[in-house]
Design an enzyme around this catalytic site. Structure first.
Site, PDB file in Angstrom:
ATOM      1  N   TYR A  54       0.828  -1.215   0.000  1.00 57.77           N
ATOM      2  CA  TYR A  54       0.000   0.000   0.000  1.00 57.77           C
ATOM      3  C   TYR A  54       0.864   1.267   0.000  1.00 57.77           C
ATOM      4  O   TYR A  54       0.436   2.298  -0.525  1.00 57.77           O
ATOM      5  CB  TYR A  54      -1.027  -0.032   1.141  1.00 57.77           C
ATOM      6  CG  TYR A  54      -2.076  -1.087   0.848  1.00 57.77           C
ATOM      7  CD1 TYR A  54      -3.038  -0.871  -0.130  1.00 57.77           C
ATOM      8  CD2 TYR A  54      -2.032  -2.338   1.459  1.00 57.77           C
ATOM      9  CE1 TYR A  54      -3.955  -1.859  -0.468  1.00 57.77           C
ATOM     10  CE2 TYR A  54      -2.943  -3.335   1.132  1.00 57.77           C
ATOM     11  CZ  TYR A  54      -3.899  -3.078   0.157  1.00 57.77           C
ATOM     12  OH  TYR A  54      -4.793  -4.064  -0.188  1.00 57.77           O
ATOM     13  N   ASP A  96      -7.988   5.393  -4.435  1.00 58.35           N
ATOM     14  CA  ASP A  96      -7.180   6.551  -4.842  1.00 58.35           C
ATOM     15  C   ASP A  96      -7.878   7.849  -4.426  1.00 58.35           C
ATOM     16  O   ASP A  96      -8.976   7.827  -3.862  1.00 58.35           O
ATOM     17  CB  ASP A  96      -6.903   6.511  -6.367  1.00 58.35           C
ATOM     18  CG  ASP A  96      -8.160   6.702  -7.217  1.00 58.35           C
ATOM     19  OD1 ASP A  96      -8.948   7.633  -6.951  1.00 58.35           O
ATOM     20  OD2 ASP A  96      -8.374   5.910  -8.170  1.00 58.35           O
ATOM     21  N   HIS A 111     -14.350   1.040   0.190  1.00 57.34           N
ATOM     22  CA  HIS A 111     -13.246   0.087   0.373  1.00 57.34           C
ATOM     23  C   HIS A 111     -12.033   0.731   1.049  1.00 57.34           C
ATOM     24  O   HIS A 111     -10.938   0.187   1.004  1.00 57.34           O
ATOM     25  CB  HIS A 111     -12.819  -0.513  -0.973  1.00 57.34           C
ATOM     26  CG  HIS A 111     -13.841  -1.448  -1.554  1.00 57.34           C
ATOM     27  ND1 HIS A 111     -13.790  -1.918  -2.844  1.00 57.34           N
ATOM     28  CD2 HIS A 111     -14.946  -2.015  -0.998  1.00 57.34           C
ATOM     29  CE1 HIS A 111     -14.829  -2.724  -3.065  1.00 57.34           C
ATOM     30  NE2 HIS A 111     -15.536  -2.788  -1.973  1.00 57.34           N
TER      31      HIS A 111
HETATM   32  N1  APR Z   1     -13.563   3.582 -19.090  1.00 59.87           N
HETATM   33  C1  APR Z   1     -14.583   2.827 -18.592  1.00 59.87           C
HETATM   34  N2  APR Z   1     -14.404   1.618 -18.046  1.00 59.87           N
HETATM   35  C2  APR Z   1     -13.161   1.118 -18.007  1.00 59.87           C
HETATM   36  C3  APR Z   1     -12.037   1.843 -18.499  1.00 59.87           C
HETATM   37  C4  APR Z   1     -12.285   3.130 -19.064  1.00 59.87           C
HETATM   38  N3  APR Z   1     -11.307   3.906 -19.560  1.00 59.87           N
HETATM   39  N4  APR Z   1     -10.925   1.089 -18.314  1.00 59.87           N
HETATM   40  C5  APR Z   1     -11.323  -0.049 -17.739  1.00 59.87           C
HETATM   41  N5  APR Z   1     -12.667  -0.046 -17.540  1.00 59.87           N
HETATM   42  C6  APR Z   1     -13.492  -1.086 -16.904  1.00 59.87           C
HETATM   43  C7  APR Z   1     -13.093  -2.504 -17.209  1.00 59.87           C
HETATM   44  O1  APR Z   1     -13.725  -2.964 -18.407  1.00 59.87           O
HETATM   45  C8  APR Z   1     -13.578  -3.245 -15.972  1.00 59.87           C
HETATM   46  O2  APR Z   1     -14.928  -3.688 -16.118  1.00 59.87           O
HETATM   47  O3  APR Z   1     -13.303  -0.946 -15.505  1.00 59.87           O
HETATM   48  C9  APR Z   1     -13.529  -2.190 -14.885  1.00 59.87           C
HETATM   49  C10 APR Z   1     -12.435  -2.413 -13.849  1.00 59.87           C
HETATM   50  O4  APR Z   1     -12.707  -3.598 -13.162  1.00 59.87           O
HETATM   51  P1  APR Z   1     -11.833  -4.076 -11.907  1.00 59.87           P
HETATM   52  O5  APR Z   1     -10.391  -4.027 -12.227  1.00 59.87           O
HETATM   53  O6  APR Z   1     -12.389  -5.372 -11.471  1.00 59.87           O
HETATM   54  O7  APR Z   1     -12.097  -2.928 -10.820  1.00 59.87           O
HETATM   55  P2  APR Z   1     -13.324  -2.748  -9.809  1.00 59.87           P
HETATM   56  O8  APR Z   1     -14.587  -3.225 -10.398  1.00 59.87           O
HETATM   57  O9  APR Z   1     -13.268  -1.360  -9.331  1.00 59.87           O
HETATM   58  O10 APR Z   1     -12.896  -3.723  -8.635  1.00 59.87           O
HETATM   59  C11 APR Z   1     -13.693  -3.778  -7.475  1.00 59.87           C
HETATM   60  O11 APR Z   1     -12.093  -5.217  -6.456  1.00 59.87           O
HETATM   61  O12 APR Z   1     -10.028  -5.983  -5.733  1.00 59.87           O
HETATM   62  C12 APR Z   1     -11.051  -5.164  -5.513  1.00 59.87           C
HETATM   63  O13 APR Z   1     -11.090  -3.657  -3.788  1.00 59.87           O
HETATM   64  C13 APR Z   1     -10.778  -3.744  -5.148  1.00 59.87           C
HETATM   65  O14 APR Z   1     -12.302  -1.887  -5.281  1.00 59.87           O
HETATM   66  C14 APR Z   1     -11.782  -2.986  -5.995  1.00 59.87           C
HETATM   67  C15 APR Z   1     -12.837  -4.025  -6.276  1.00 59.87           C
END
Ligand code: APR
Length: 240
Positions: A54, A96, A111
């Site tokens: 972190y 962030d 989170h």
């Molecule tokens: N614009 C729109 N969507 C986007 C872009 C973009 N420029 N870039 C990526 N994405 C989408 C991807 O297609 C994906 O569906 O953002 C999503 C990111 O997914 P994850 O990486 O799984 O992130 P998130 O859903 O925030 O994860 C949830 O998982 O590990 C944990 O605690 C962590 O808060 C996080 C949680």
């Protein structure tokens, strides 16, 4: 016209600002294992590894700037109550600080947050910059019981009562840049929809929850979100 809006953001909204998402070929969970850095067992087993992970993510935020999607949300939060007497509740899964940098307020970090630290002895959560370690001392109780203020897998997300209340009252729910695989955020859409809200997802592609949304707007968040917010602020609603 809509009145109360809940916006849920995920890693995708910050991707264009240079912060890696969690699940993709180059995602964070490809380079680190969840069970090594993001569980209660991990911090008991090897606390330094968790602190260092972190610390790296926190340091990486320094030069990162919000993009047009973060700014559009901040603008909507500010102008929506003035124009339409409603409320925009911003819930983020992101740890962030780009919503803060864009000027958003009352951000619900479900989170946790990298720019915060949590004392497991006295329970204080407080603003934090720099590096933490097993030797860091709590500013409130003086004990070396600090941990990153991050909700680990298997722990209860923060502010669930406030979020549930906002979801029950909203008539428009927007999910931006989230894969919809992490609970409980993954079910916010179906909950809001059952309560009568229209639900729109913004993503590069259909998320795991896509069929639960009324509408999907696909493309980069920095392009789709400002356009959508502009229309919403002009008319109080949007055409699909
Ligand atoms: N614009 C729109 N969507 C986007 C872009 C973009 N420029 N870039 C990526 N994405 C989408 C991807 O297609 C994906 O569906 O953002 C999503 C990111 O997914 P994850 O990486 O799984 O992130 P998130 O859903 O925030 O994860 C949830 O998982 O590990 C944990 O605690 C962590 O808060 C996080 C949680």
């Amino acid at each position: 016209m809509y009145k109360n809006i809940v916006i849920l953001t995920g890693a995708g909204i910050s991707a264009e600002s240079g912060i890696p998402v969690f699940r993709s070929e180059t995602g964070l969970w490809e380079t680190e294992k969840v069970e090594d850095v993001c569980t209660h067992e991990a911090i008991l087993r090897n606390p330094s590894r968790v602190h260092n992970f972190y610390n790296r993510l926190r340091a990486n935020l320094q030069d990162k700037k919000p993009n047009a999607a973060h700014y559009a949300i901040a603008n909507l939060q500010k102008l929506w109550p003035q124009k339409f007497a409603g409320k925009v509740t911003l819930v983020t899964q992101n740890v962030d600080n780009l919503h803060e940098k864009a000027g958003s307020f009352d951000i619900i970090h479900m989170h946790g947050a990298l720019m915060s630290i949590f004392c497991t002895n006295c329970g204080h959560h407080y603003e934090f910059d720099g590096d933490s370690s097993t030797k860091s001392v709590c500013a409130f109780c003086g004990k070396t019981a600090l941990r990153p203020d991050i909700v680990f897998f298997g722990e209860m997300p923060y502010f669930m009562d406030e979020i549930s209340d906002a979801l029950q009252k909203c008539d428009l729910f927007l999910a931006i840049g989230t894969s919809g695989v992490v609970y409980p955020a993954a079910v916010f859409c179906s909950f809001a929809r059952d309560m009568g809200a229209r639900c729109v997802e913004f993503n590069l592609e259909k998320s795991a929850q896509a069929t639960n949304f009324t509408d999907g707007i696909y493309g980069k968040a920095s392009l789709t979100v400002p356009k959508f917010c502009e229309e919403l602020l002009l008319n109080g609603t949007f055409l699909n």
